[in-house]
Structures are given as structure tokens and as C-alpha cells.
Enzyme design. Structure first.
Site, PDB file in Angstrom:
ATOM      1  N   ARG A  29       0.792  -1.220   0.000  1.00  0.00           N
ATOM      2  CA  ARG A  29       0.000   0.000   0.000  1.00  0.00           C
ATOM      3  C   ARG A  29       0.834   1.285   0.000  1.00  0.00           C
ATOM      4  O   ARG A  29       1.810   1.417   0.721  1.00  0.00           O
ATOM      5  CB  ARG A  29      -0.954   0.003   1.194  1.00  0.00           C
ATOM      6  N   THR A  62      10.423   1.474   3.428  1.00  0.00           N
ATOM      7  CA  THR A  62       9.910   0.993   2.148  1.00  0.00           C
ATOM      8  C   THR A  62      11.026   0.463   1.254  1.00  0.00           C
ATOM      9  O   THR A  62      10.771  -0.306   0.330  1.00  0.00           O
ATOM     10  CB  THR A  62       9.191   2.126   1.403  1.00  0.00           C
ATOM     11  N   ARG A  87       1.734  -4.106   3.488  1.00  0.00           N
ATOM     12  CA  ARG A  87       2.748  -3.277   4.142  1.00  0.00           C
ATOM     13  C   ARG A  87       3.107  -2.125   3.205  1.00  0.00           C
ATOM     14  O   ARG A  87       3.020  -2.247   1.991  1.00  0.00           O
ATOM     15  CB  ARG A  87       3.998  -4.116   4.440  1.00  0.00           C
ATOM     16  N   HIS A  88       3.521  -0.994   3.789  1.00  0.00           N
ATOM     17  CA  HIS A  88       4.091   0.094   2.995  1.00  0.00           C
ATOM     18  C   HIS A  88       5.492  -0.334   2.559  1.00  0.00           C
ATOM     19  O   HIS A  88       6.460  -0.211   3.323  1.00  0.00           O
ATOM     20  CB  HIS A  88       4.194   1.377   3.828  1.00  0.00           C
ATOM     21  N   VAL A  89       5.618  -0.840   1.351  1.00  0.00           N
ATOM     22  CA  VAL A  89       6.931  -1.295   0.877  1.00  0.00           C
ATOM     23  C   VAL A  89       6.956  -1.204  -0.648  1.00  0.00           C
ATOM     24  O   VAL A  89       5.950  -1.467  -1.314  1.00  0.00           O
ATOM     25  CB  VAL A  89       7.226  -2.743   1.351  1.00  0.00           C
TER      26      VAL A  89
END
Length: 326
Positions: A29, A62, A87-89
Site C-alpha cells: 500500500r 519501504t 505493508r508500505h513497501v
């Protein structure tokens, strides 16, 4: 109690769990693009439909080293299936490390709106609590916290200039160092990954249509998502994640942001066009108000949403199968 039961001898081992296809989904995300709303929905949906929702508490890392990529991919790949990992990645290439490439999904929004939401969220948080922003940024100096957005942009503070403004594209470009450099290389690689690895990249401005398509493409994960989203109780929770104290920069400052974010906008309009093509394929109308005259500082979009056209008939299910085979 059972004694010398011969049940297993007679019947054999229990049948293996039948997994839906795809059984591995990654939602990497993008920050401030509605992800907290979607994660709230996923928590409800995972209990309702019995899939494994794998989330991460890491929100500010990230970009990963090669070893960190290998470790994360290993951890994701060994999760109980069917799973949805979020996950923010930045995009991870599982096949590079010998793993099975999962299906990716994501949502983006207008780049300037995303930037402004993030700018004020870091300073003032949202409606979930007055001190939420203090917890997130405890070391932010008061003069920085109350820095006027116009000053930040017009005087070229680091937070309001590149490479900080080059934010959305790296989520789709990947972990290569050049993915963090604003330019054509990262833009084209991001477009390629969208075409080859993402089942759907939606537009936050049209979230209900995004949810409708997710329900169509991934029913085991998203069945009934729209009815849950429209439920008044859920809407009440969603309203708590709205950023507070947002102000609109001056036209001059917005024009400068547009210039600095031209690659972000090229990518945004590309994704928007692909999303609208997908909507037309599945008969979703785009409800667009009659356009009002735009001030000079707004970039005109060459890809305005059109009413659905009569495409050549194609078997929707076969089209989905082709997507999954990529």
C-alpha cells in the site's frame, strides 16, 4: 478412548484444503492513498472469509537491502495460504529470489492531494486522537510542525521538493536504486510492473468502483466488501482517519508542485486510463460531474473519464485467467 481405531486405515488422511486461485496476494500500500480504510475492511473480510491477513507494524521502511528483501520474501512466502500480505513497501520481485510471484494490488490518488494529506497528517494527525500526531512525530520542532505550506513549497524546503516528492512511482518501480531517482527510467519501469505484476491498481477518487472490481477479481478475499464499506458503522470508523487541519496552498505554490511532480502525474494519468479501460470492460459507468472551468495552475488531464463504449465482446472469465497466468 478411541483405542485401536482403524479409521485412518479405512479412510486415509483427510483431504488437503482446497485453496482459491490466486492464494497469494500482496497489497504494498502507498501511504496516504486510502490504505487505512482498506486495511480496516480487510480485517473484517479476513474473519468473514477465512483468509490469512498478514500485516506489518513497519511503516517507515519501504526500501530494503538485498538481504532484507530475501528475508521478507521468505517470511511472506511461508505464510499460511490463502494469504493477503500488506505493508508500505516498494515493489518486491519474488521471482528474482526464486519465489512464486504473488498477485499484486494497490491504490493511488492525485499526487498533489496525496502530498498535502501526508504533509498535514505528519503534523496534526487525524480525528482518532488529538495527540496522535505528537506520538508519530515526537521529535518534530514546533517551527517545523507549524511551517506554512506555502513557505515550504515556495522556498524549496527539502520536504516540499524532489526527491521527497517522487513518492508514488517507487512503489511500482521497485527496489532498484534508480527507482528513487525522478526520471523516465523509473517511470517506464513502474508502468511495466503495473502491466505485468499488478492485477489491479485503482484510483482512490473512485474507491467504490475499485472495491467492486476487487470483489469481482478476488471474491475469496473481497466478497461483500462494498456492502461493508457502505455500512454506517464502518463509515463512522473511516471518518476517524481523515487528516485534520489541512489547508490549500496558493495557486502559485500548487503550480510549482505540479512542475516538480510531472513524472508522478504522468504515471497517475497512465494508471487512471488503464483503470477506466478496465471499468468499461466490466460495464461500470464513470459518474463525472460536468467539468467546471479549471484555473490555469491545474494540469489539464488528457485522459478524462468517458462513458462506457461498446467494446468487442470478450469472455470476462477468460480475461481474468489470462491476467493470472502472467
Amino acid at each position: 478412548f478411541v483405542g485401536n481405531s482403524t479409521y485412518l486405515d479405512d479412510h486415509g488422511p483427510p483431504p488437503q484444503k482446497v485453496l482459491p486461485f490466486p492464494s497469494q496476494v500482496v497489497y504494498n500500500r502507498v501511504g496516504k492513498c486510502g490504505s487505512r480504510t482498506v486495511v480496516l475492511l480487510l480485517r473484517i473480510l479476513s474473519e468473514k472469509h477465512g483468509f490469512n491477513l498478514v500485516t506489518s507494524d513497519i511503516h517507515n521502511k519501504t526500501r530494503l537491502t538485498k538481504n532484507e528483501q530475501m528475508e521478507l520474501i521468505k517470511n511472506i512466502s511461508t505464510a499460511e495460504q490463502p494469504y493477503l500480505f500488506t505493508r508500505h513497501v516498494h515493489f518486491l520481485n519474488f521471482s528474482r529470489f526464486g519465489g512464486d510471484q504473488p498477485v499484486y494490488i494497490n491504490i493511488i490518488r492525485d499526487p498533489v492531494n496525496r502530498f498535502l494529506s501526508n504533509y498535514f497528517f505528519r503534523r496534526f494527525g487525524d480525528w482518532r486522537g488529538e495527540q496522535n500526531h505528537m506520538i508519530r512525530t515526537p521529535n518534530m520542532r514546533q517551527e517545523e510542525r507549524y511551517l506554512d505550506i506555502n513557505v515550504c513549497i515556495l522556498e524549496n524546503y527539502p520536504e516540499c521538493s524532489n526527491p521527497r516528492l517522487f513518492y508514488i512511482i517507487p512503489y511500482f518501480c521497485g527496489q532498484h536504486p534508480r527507482c528513487r531517482e525522478p526520471g523516465e527510467w523509473a517511470l517506464e519501469r513502474a508502468k511495466l510492473n503495473v502491466n505485468e505484476n499488478f492485477l489491479l491498481v485503482g484510483i482512490l477518487e473512485e474507491l467504490e468502483d475499485v472495491l467492486l472490481l476487487l470483489e469481482r477479481f478476488l471474491p475469496h478475499y473481497f466478497k461483500d466488501v462494498l456492502s461493508i464499506y457502505k455500512n454506517p458503522e464502518h463509515r463512522k470508523l473511516g471518518n476517524l482517519t481523515v487528516t485534520v487541519k489541512k489547508t490549500v496552498p496558493s495557486p502559485e505554490a500548487i503550480q510549482i508542485l505540479y512542475q516538480r511532480m510531472r513524472y508522478e502525474y504522468e504515471f497517475y494519468y497512465y494508471v487512471k486510463e488503464q483503470f477506466h479501460l478496465l471499468k468499461r470492460k466490466f460495464g461500470l459507468k464513470s459518474h463525472i460531474r460536468k467539468p467546471s472551468p479549471k484555473p490555469e495552475f491545474f494540469i489539464p488531464s488528457p485522459l478524462e473519464t468517458e462513458e462506457p463504449i461498446d467494446d468487442e465482446e470478450e469472455d470476462d472469465e477468460k480475461w481474468l485467467e489470462d491476467i493470472y497466468k502472467r
